[in-house]
Enzyme design. Structure first.
Site, PDB file in Angstrom:
ATOM      1  CB  SER A   1      30.354 -24.090 -20.740  1.00 40.60           C
ATOM      2  OG  SER A   1      31.055 -23.380 -21.727  1.00 40.60           O
ATOM      3  CD  GLU A   2      32.459 -27.079 -25.549  1.00 37.73           C
ATOM      4  OE1 GLU A   2      31.357 -26.944 -24.972  1.00 37.73           O
ATOM      5  OE2 GLU A   2      32.636 -26.809 -26.743  1.00 37.73           O
ATOM      6  CG  ASN A   3      34.841 -22.954 -21.042  1.00 35.79           C
ATOM      7  OD1 ASN A   3      33.687 -23.343 -21.156  1.00 35.79           O
ATOM      8  ND2 ASN A   3      35.149 -21.787 -20.526  1.00 35.79           N
TER       9      ASN A   3
END
Lengths: 218, 233, 218, 233
Positions: free
Chosen positions: C46-48
């Site tokens: 998840s790119e966060n």
């Protein structure tokens, strides 16, 4: 009398300020850590990935995984942190280190420094020195004013390959404290019992002598 | 299915596919945090013509010095190579091609390689021999050098602990170049002191996520000290 | 019959391989996580700043400090790790994610994708989509083959501003699986009970039909 | 002497020197990991004409939405601004200048700013409206865009714990943009949930070394959740 290595270190220590993060190079710069004034909090950065370098370990404390940039075994000070070489040089290159102290072969009136390579001799490499001089706003170069034959190392133009261009503003030698600005060395202080004449004689680069020259307090 | 398990049992498996003329990254600062058994294995394998990217070149009989002994290294990128007589000899004879690189630039070139950044500007080295032949540019009144990134066929990394999924934790200044190199190898091989089950390392304190790691092997380490400096107790 | 969203997700799940690190975008891509074959280990990025995204939390497990890139509360899977946005996109930009699945408004025969901006409508921003399409070698675009009026979204040239140029090789729609190469869409599979004629009719971009077209297994 | 102690007691002290027309970095992803009390304080202070660098713009009544309410923001760099009606209105009316930036490029521009790298190449955005007016270059057959770095007058950061010397630890995905922003502010102010004595955080697991941090203040946090998604127990 020219200053001893310890005296040079003690003079440089007077440039420290409370709360400073400082990178000390190998040699005389390392000795500066011994002269941090009592009650002053200063944190030492070691570019191999340690902020908060402590004293040498006791025999029992020696840890092969904990060395400084000079590859000596060290300990951590209170509040130390550890990080990668990329993070360490992000810190240096990004100008977060308040003061960098390092040695040199030559400096010149333009603020150039040569400290890593003598053509014809073995080249060992620049290590982190080029990053340190490019990244810091506040650099003190420490060196002998002249070599053993009396040849000045304080020049109009460096003769050796540079470590960094136009980055040095302050030099502390065994004879004097010099500021570099407007294309000249400005004599700020002389070592006790060292005459202005001797400094003039051993300074090859353009030198400005003010009316009054303070004597170093060492 | 092997799934996300990265653990291998032998050094042969760890270095499978490493052949002559490859480019390798080798972690460590001085002799601190070097993948010492992977280097010993490479000496045994006899691979030649290697390009090594490593901050230093070891000493005569330890670390990358072992590969210099057998003349296995053709080219090296390093920032400081002063503790090695073999190195000196091979450099002066022209057997060894040395590309001296400022330490911070070297670290950033490797990070950039792993992070998909092909080149970046840095003030480091401007006006010095390092900038010769490189593009320079003035930005907001300062001068910078354009530095291309580095990647490697294999990255050889030393960590303290790994879990079975290849998540890594380093210890003290043995971290140094290892985390960036772990990201920049096509195949990243990690030697560790301990392998723990996945899920036992604190997710908030993993230094290198397992996505970067292909193989993990447990070794035992000499950890030679270059300068044993001590004070009185 | 055109595939449901769930069926599209289940078809995409067939592209997963054991040991893959996968980034799933918002919408249909998110549903792919429900169809990971039993016994296959796949880790979701998840790119966060999370590698190893788990299922939604129970009420008791809800943690405001643990969300995915869609800002939904999530949990961590075994072996998860957490990191900064810079590290997360170093991972993405550096090509370390094995498979990226994301939605689109349009794709074209050159592998261009438009997914973030419709001029004249409110621009919400591209989030991480431009980095994802630039960084991944292996991208699957999931979308409806045509809009509600029957206008094809599989084009010769995207009409909307691009998210990325020449980066898409595979598209899974409600009607077909398409490969993009040599300036054309190649029909690899059709949805059960969807005729090749319907796909031809709803594909505006150059389409190559092989002699035999497999039926999707969903 | 204050020495290395970074702790301040009031929000007035925390934001002393923050004035109109400054550039601010504000940590967080969505509403996760935002310096919520520092933002509330800025609304109280009424500083105007701000340039904000932040991945998102909050919601109407929380996070940076509070500053939009009072029209305190003149310009914003963000990657996604979709959850905010006020934002939409001000953008369409031209009161707010919006510079949409891909999330990874935004993160890297901030890291570069803190790391003394004035510009870098990235493939992200090549061939899209983001690359318009920017230098591009083909390197080894791929196309890249040159992106300049970002710095700020103030970086407003949310961490989980700090020690008195400003060493920081983040928690879970509340880390996001905070560590890079901490490095890129001329003055970095950090809000935390807990302040512990120096020496009590593990030196191997400090996410942000105190060298980057100027002020630390302890706050209490609402931590609003945007999408509360759950499963049956």
């Amino acid at each position: 009398m020219a200053l001893s290595r310890e005296q040079i270190a003690s003079r440089i220590a007077q440039e420290l300020q409370d709360g400073f993060y400082v990178n000390l190079g190998i040699g005389i710069p390392t000795l500066v850590a011994n002269y941090i004034p009592d009650g002053m909090e200063v944190m030492l950065q070691s570019e191999n990935g340690l902020l908060g370098m402590g004293q040498f370990p006791t025999e029992d404390e020696v840890d092969a995984d904990l060395i400084n940039a000079g590859k000596q075994t060290v300990t951590m000070a209170t509040g130390a942190s550890l990080f990668s070489s990329a993070e360490s040089f992000a810190m240096i290159r990004g100008g977060h280190v308040d003061l960098t102290v390092l040695g040199a072969f030559e400096v010149d009136v333009s603020g150039n420094i040569a400290s890593w390579m003598i053509p014809g001799k073995l080249i060992k490499g620049m290590g982190g020195a080029m990053d340190l001089v490019a990244g810091a706003d506040n650099i003190i170069v420490t060196m002998m004013h002249a070599d053993k034959k009396g040849n000045s190392k304080i020049l109009d133009a460096c003769t050796l390959p540079l470590t960094g261009a136009q980055c040095i503003k302050k030099v502390v030698t065994d004879l004097a404290v010099l500021e570099i600005k407007d294309g000249a060395f400005h004599l700020l202080e002389r070592a006790p019992d060292v005459s202005v004449e001797e400094i003039i004689e051993k300074t090859a680069g353009k030198l400005i002598i003010p009316d009054e020259v303070k004597v170093m307090n060492v | 299915m092997a799934g996300l398990n990265k653990v291998v049992e032998t050094y042969d498996q760890a270095l499978a596919g490493l052949t002559d003329d490859m480019t390798l990254m080798v972690g460590g600062f001085g002799l601190c945090g070097i993948p010492e058994n992977l280097i010993i294995k490479m000496q045994e394998m006899g691979v030649k013509g290697l390009t090594c990217i490593s901050n230093n070149a070891g000493v005569d009989d330890f670390g990358l010095g072992l590969l210099l002994q057998k003349k296995q290294i053709a080219r090296i990128y390093a920032s400081y190579v002063g503790e090695n007589a073999l190195f000196e000899k091979q450099m002066l004879s022209g057997e060894l091609d040395v590309i001296l690189t400022p330490q911070g630039t070297l670290a950033e070139k490797i990070r950039a390689g792993g992070a998909g950044i092909p080149a970046f500007f840095t003030a480091t080295g401007y006006g010095t021999p390092i900038a010769e032949g490189k593009e320079t540019r003035e930005i907001d009144g300062r001068h910078y050098v354009l530095e291309p990134s580095l990647t490697a066929d294999f990255a050889l990394v030393k960590a303290w602990k790994a879990d079975t999924m290849g998540n890594l934790v380093y210890r003290n200044t043995a971290m140094n170049f290892n985390p960036m190199m772990a990201t920049a190898g096509k195949i990243t091989v990690v030697e560790v002191e301990e392998i723990v089950p996945a899920g036992t390392l604190d997710p908030n304190h993993i230094h290198t996520p397992g996505i970067y790691v292909n193989r993990v092997i447990k070794g035992s380490f000499e950890k030679r000290i270059e300068q044993r400096t001590t004070r009185e107790a």
